[in-house]
Design a protein around this motif. Structure first.
Motif, short mmCIF file in Angstrom:
data_model
loop_
_atom_site.label_atom_id
_atom_site.label_comp_id
_atom_site.label_asym_id
_atom_site.label_seq_id
_atom_site.Cartn_x
_atom_site.Cartn_y
_atom_site.Cartn_z
N ALA A 140 0.86 -1.18 0.00
CA ALA A 140 0.00 0.00 0.00
C ALA A 140 0.90 1.23 0.00
CB ALA A 140 -0.92 0.01 1.22
N PHE A 141 0.38 2.32 -0.52
CA PHE A 141 1.16 3.56 -0.49
C PHE A 141 0.24 4.75 -0.68
CE2 PHE A 141 1.23 2.21 -4.95
CZ PHE A 141 1.03 3.38 -5.67
N ILE A 142 0.78 5.94 -0.49
CA ILE A 142 0.07 7.19 -0.71
C ILE A 142 0.89 8.05 -1.66
CG2 ILE A 142 -1.10 7.19 1.54
CD1 ILE A 142 1.04 9.26 2.47
N THR A 143 0.24 9.05 -2.25
CA THR A 143 0.96 10.04 -3.04
C THR A 143 0.45 11.43 -2.68
OG1 THR A 143 -0.58 10.02 -4.92
CG2 THR A 143 1.29 8.48 -5.00
N SER A 144 1.36 12.39 -2.72
CA SER A 144 1.01 13.80 -2.54
C SER A 144 2.18 14.64 -3.01
CB SER A 144 0.69 14.12 -1.07
OG SER A 144 1.87 14.16 -0.30
N ALA A 145 1.95 15.94 -3.12
CA ALA A 145 3.01 16.84 -3.59
C ALA A 145 4.15 16.97 -2.58
CB ALA A 145 2.43 18.22 -3.90
N SER A 146 3.88 16.68 -1.32
CA SER A 146 4.91 16.84 -0.30
C SER A 146 5.58 15.53 0.11
CB SER A 146 4.33 17.53 0.94
OG SER A 146 3.23 16.79 1.45
N THR A 147 4.90 14.39 -0.14
CA THR A 147 5.49 13.10 0.21
C THR A 147 5.87 12.26 -1.01
OG1 THR A 147 3.32 12.02 0.35
CG2 THR A 147 4.19 12.99 2.38
N PHE A 148 5.46 12.73 -2.20
CA PHE A 148 5.73 12.02 -3.46
C PHE A 148 5.05 10.65 -3.44
CE2 PHE A 148 9.60 14.61 -2.35
CZ PHE A 148 9.20 15.73 -3.07
N VAL A 149 5.81 9.57 -3.39
CA VAL A 149 5.25 8.23 -3.22
C VAL A 149 5.76 7.70 -1.88
CG1 VAL A 149 5.10 5.87 -4.12
CG2 VAL A 149 5.25 7.82 -5.71
N MET A 150 4.83 7.42 -0.96
CA MET A 150 5.22 7.00 0.39
C MET A 150 4.59 5.66 0.74
SD MET A 150 7.00 7.73 3.08
CE MET A 150 7.41 9.45 2.73
N PRO A 151 5.40 4.63 1.03
CA PRO A 151 4.85 3.31 1.36
C PRO A 151 4.04 3.33 2.67
CG PRO A 151 7.20 3.19 0.85
CD PRO A 151 6.87 4.63 1.01
N VAL A 152 2.97 2.54 2.70
CA VAL A 152 2.19 2.31 3.91
C VAL A 152 2.41 0.86 4.32
CG1 VAL A 152 -0.14 2.14 4.88
CG2 VAL A 152 0.44 4.03 3.34
N VAL A 153 2.85 0.64 5.56
CA VAL A 153 3.20 -0.72 5.98
C VAL A 153 2.25 -1.29 7.03
CG1 VAL A 153 5.64 -0.41 5.42
CG2 VAL A 153 4.83 0.16 7.72
N GLU A 154 1.32 -0.47 7.51
CA GLU A 154 0.38 -0.96 8.52
C GLU A 154 -0.92 -0.17 8.45
OE1 GLU A 154 0.22 -0.44 13.23
OE2 GLU A 154 1.84 -1.80 12.64
N ILE A 155 -2.06 -0.87 8.51
CA ILE A 155 -3.37 -0.23 8.53
C ILE A 155 -4.18 -0.81 9.68
CG2 ILE A 155 -5.50 0.22 7.26
CD1 ILE A 155 -3.96 -0.25 4.67
N ASP A 156 -4.58 0.04 10.60
CA ASP A 156 -5.36 -0.39 11.78
C ASP A 156 -4.68 -1.55 12.50
OD1 ASP A 156 -7.31 1.53 11.51
OD2 ASP A 156 -8.67 0.26 10.35
N GLY A 157 -3.37 -1.48 12.61
CA GLY A 157 -2.61 -2.48 13.35
C GLY A 157 -2.23 -3.71 12.57
N ALA A 158 -2.75 -3.87 11.35
CA ALA A 158 -2.45 -5.05 10.53
C ALA A 158 -1.31 -4.72 9.57
CB ALA A 158 -3.67 -5.48 9.75
N ILE A 192 0.92 -4.78 6.31
CA ILE A 192 0.66 -4.93 4.89
C ILE A 192 1.82 -5.71 4.27
CG2 ILE A 192 0.09 -3.77 2.72
CD1 ILE A 192 -1.85 -3.29 5.12
N GLY A 193 1.50 -6.83 3.65
CA GLY A 193 2.56 -7.66 3.07
C GLY A 193 3.53 -8.12 4.13
N THR A 194 4.80 -7.80 3.93
CA THR A 194 5.85 -8.19 4.89
C THR A 194 5.99 -7.20 6.03
OG1 THR A 194 7.56 -7.02 3.65
CG2 THR A 194 7.14 -9.32 3.04
N GLY A 195 5.22 -6.11 5.97
CA GLY A 195 5.36 -5.08 7.00
C GLY A 195 6.49 -4.12 6.71
N THR A 196 7.04 -4.20 5.51
CA THR A 196 8.11 -3.30 5.08
C THR A 196 7.74 -2.75 3.70
OG1 THR A 196 9.35 -5.11 4.06
CG2 THR A 196 9.89 -4.55 6.36
N PRO A 197 8.34 -1.62 3.29
CA PRO A 197 8.03 -1.07 1.97
C PRO A 197 8.26 -2.09 0.86
CG PRO A 197 9.21 0.55 3.27
CD PRO A 197 9.25 -0.73 4.05
N GLY A 198 7.32 -2.17 -0.07
CA GLY A 198 7.40 -3.15 -1.14
C GLY A 198 8.09 -2.60 -2.38
N PRO A 199 8.39 -3.46 -3.34
CA PRO A 199 9.15 -3.07 -4.53
C PRO A 199 8.40 -2.15 -5.47
CG PRO A 199 8.40 -5.35 -4.71
CD PRO A 199 8.12 -4.92 -3.31
#
Length: 287
Positions: free
Chosen positions: A242-260, A262-269
């Motif tokens: 998972a990830f987000i995009t914005s003008a100030s963060t560009f592309v930023m990985p999301v590694v956890e949602i509501d305590g769960a 995502i994937g390995t829990g680290t930024p993905g490729p």
């Protein structure tokens, strides 16, 4: 040295810049804004921001007070005067300051708009440590008005969402409406399954992100599959990335949602590659 800001045609030290207490941006949130990133003293995605600014103003029945070239000149002048290497330029246009408070729009012939720009210096934003570790988000109900496609200064609920996330020991919040994620508090939201990038389609429900448009274009050019549709928190938690995009963060990985995790829990490729491509291409096209 005091930061130099732009206010209605003048360049002023920030402490000397004053706006009327009757300004409708202050009283009614009757204003729009844009933030353009600065990398190595250059503006990224400037044309996209100007186009969206024009659209936002049109949707609210406001005129564009400066031409594209005049806006570019002001942006560049502020970057130069404030010696900004990396960071951003904030632009805000309000309907102006009539002589008193009133719900009825003032006559634009007698009430000029208020135009404000200022810089924010953020050295090294392209090398943010968070991009290496990823961020954690919580989900919250989306309680905003239903014209989120207009980039207005009505940011109270997104600010509350940021504070909810902070209180939960996280970095941001994804807003949910009718069981589906709309967007983050100040960013667009994505999940990845395999080589497929999934993000909500454009509508009045989300901001039409300038970084979003660029990232999806680069993704397709890189032969990645893009599917524009809504997704749930449960689907996001089960995604590969998972990830987000914005003008100030560009592309930023999301590694956890509501305590769960995502994937390995680290930024993905995929997110890492998209961030790399976006920064590289943005630097090439910066003006």
């Amino acid at each position: 040295m005091s930061r130099i800001v732009y206010l209605n045609g003048d360049y002023l030290p920030e402490e000397e810049a004053k706006v009327s207490i009757f300004d409708r941006g202050f009283l009614m949130a009757d204003a729009v804004y844009e933030v353009t990133a600065v990398l190595d003293r250059k503006l990224t995605d400037f044309e996209g921001h100007v186009a969206r600014l024009d659209r936002s103003l049109n949707e609210l029945g406001m005129a564009m007070p400066l031409t594209r070239d005049e806006l570019l000149e002001v942006h560049r002048e502020l970057v130069k005067r404030n010696d900004v290497v990396d960071g951003g330029v904030y632009l805000q246009i309000t309907r102006g300051a009539p002589s008193d408070r009133d719900f009825v729009f003032p006559d634009p012939e007698t009430t000029p708009q208020t135009v404000v720009l200022f810089t924010q210096s953020k050295p090294g934003i392209a090398n943010s440590p968070a991009a290496k570790t990823g961020i954690k988000v919580i989900s919250i109900e989306d309680l905003r008005w239903h014209r989120r496609d207009i980039k207005t200064v009505q940011l109270l609920y997104p600010s509350m969402g940021k504070m909810m996330a902070k209180a939960a020991g996280c970095d941001d919040a994804w807003m949910v409406e009718d069981g589906k994620v709309t967007e983050g508090t100040s960013n667009n939201a994505y999940i990845v399954n395999g080589n497929k990038i999934i993000t909500r389609e454009l509508s009045h429900d989300i901001l039409h992100g300038i970084t979003r448009a660029a990232v999806l274009r680069y993704a397709r050019e890189a032969q990645m599959e893009v599917e524009e549709r809504a997704f749930s928190i449960a689907e996001a938690q089960a995604a590969d990335e998972a990830f987000i995009t914005s003008a100030s963060t560009f592309v930023m990985p999301v590694v956890e949602i509501d305590g769960a995790k995502i994937g390995t829990g680290t930024p993905g490729p995929v997110a890492a590659r998209l961030r790399e491509i976006y920064l590289d291409e943005s630097m090439k096209a910066a003006i």
